[in-house]
Design a protein around this motif. Structure first.
Motif, short mmCIF file in Angstrom:
data_model
loop_
_atom_site.label_atom_id
_atom_site.label_comp_id
_atom_site.label_asym_id
_atom_site.label_seq_id
_atom_site.Cartn_x
_atom_site.Cartn_y
_atom_site.Cartn_z
N GLN A 145 0.81 -1.21 0.00
CA GLN A 145 0.00 0.00 0.00
C GLN A 145 0.84 1.27 0.00
OE1 GLN A 145 -3.08 -0.06 2.95
NE2 GLN A 145 -3.68 -2.13 2.45
N VAL A 146 2.01 1.21 0.62
CA VAL A 146 2.88 2.39 0.71
C VAL A 146 3.41 2.78 -0.67
CG1 VAL A 146 5.08 3.23 1.64
CG2 VAL A 146 3.50 1.99 3.11
N THR A 147 3.65 1.80 -1.52
CA THR A 147 4.24 2.08 -2.82
C THR A 147 3.22 2.52 -3.87
OG1 THR A 147 4.06 -0.24 -3.46
CG2 THR A 147 6.13 0.47 -2.43
N ARG A 148 1.94 2.41 -3.56
CA ARG A 148 0.90 2.79 -4.52
C ARG A 148 0.37 4.18 -4.21
NH1 ARG A 148 -2.39 -2.04 -3.27
NH2 ARG A 148 -4.15 -0.88 -4.08
N GLU A 149 -0.20 4.81 -5.20
CA GLU A 149 -0.63 6.20 -5.09
C GLU A 149 -1.91 6.39 -4.27
OE1 GLU A 149 -2.31 9.76 -7.97
OE2 GLU A 149 -1.26 8.09 -8.88
#
Length: 190
Positions: A145-149
């Motif tokens: 989730q952290v790597t997605r916008e």
């Protein structure tokens, strides 16, 4: 996740059903087993809306936790899950309307709506400032989730610490049981 796949990242548990698609009774039994093993005084779950983002796993967790909270103290429910134990209180993690402004604006930029509750439904606010580093590490552990916008952890990770800290410094809760909803009194008529 109790071994179930994330609704939005099904590859998180290959070959397993998504948590949000799992029968409520199966989830409740798994939660009851944890309650009876750990014997907590307080059980905390997401609010009925999925806590800010409406994540389907958060909504399903709320439903299963409500059932488990009440069932855990009943010896005839899930007898194989251990000796009965009922926590003293049940809280739902939530977010009041008055504190959702900045988050709402950030989420709106990625096409999402913020789900908050009227302020009078919030019964407890906890300042977690002394644990911010630990909380931030926990948020960062949601790598997918952290790597997605669009997910909230991704939105928060793109903020400078000085902007992020006020958004994660306080945790809000609504006490759901025993019957301490604001403005409500239990009906004792039979």
């Amino acid at each position: 996740m109790l071994g179930y796949a994330d609704a939005r990242v099904p590859e998180s548990a290959p070959g397993r059903p998504r948590l949000c698609d799992t029968p409520i009774d199966e989830l409740a039994e798994a939660i009851v087993a944890h309650i009876r093993a750990v014997r907590p005084q307080i059980l905390i779950t997401h609010d009925a809306y999925g806590q800010l983002t409406g994540h389907p796993d958060h909504v399903r967790t709320h439903q299963a936790a409500l059932l488990a909270f009440h069932a855990a103290g009943l010896e005839h429910r899930y007898p194989d899950a251990g000796p009965p134990w009922r926590p003293q209180a049940l809280y739902a993690a939530t977010h009041p309307h008055s504190r959702a402004g900045t988050l709402s604006a950030l989420m709106k930029r990625v096409g999402k709506t913020t789900l908050s509750v009227p302020d009078e439904q919030v019964t407890t606010a906890v300042d977690v400032g002394s644990h911010l580093d630990q909380k931030w590490r926990a948020i960062l552990a949601h790598r997918s989730q952290v790597t997605r916008e669009r997910p909230l952890p991704g939105i928060l990770s793109r903020l400078a610490p000085v902007d992020r800290e006020p958004l994660i410094r306080t945790e809000y809760f609504t006490r759901l049981s025993p019957d301490h909803m604001p403005g409500m009194r239990p009906n004792l008529a039979i």
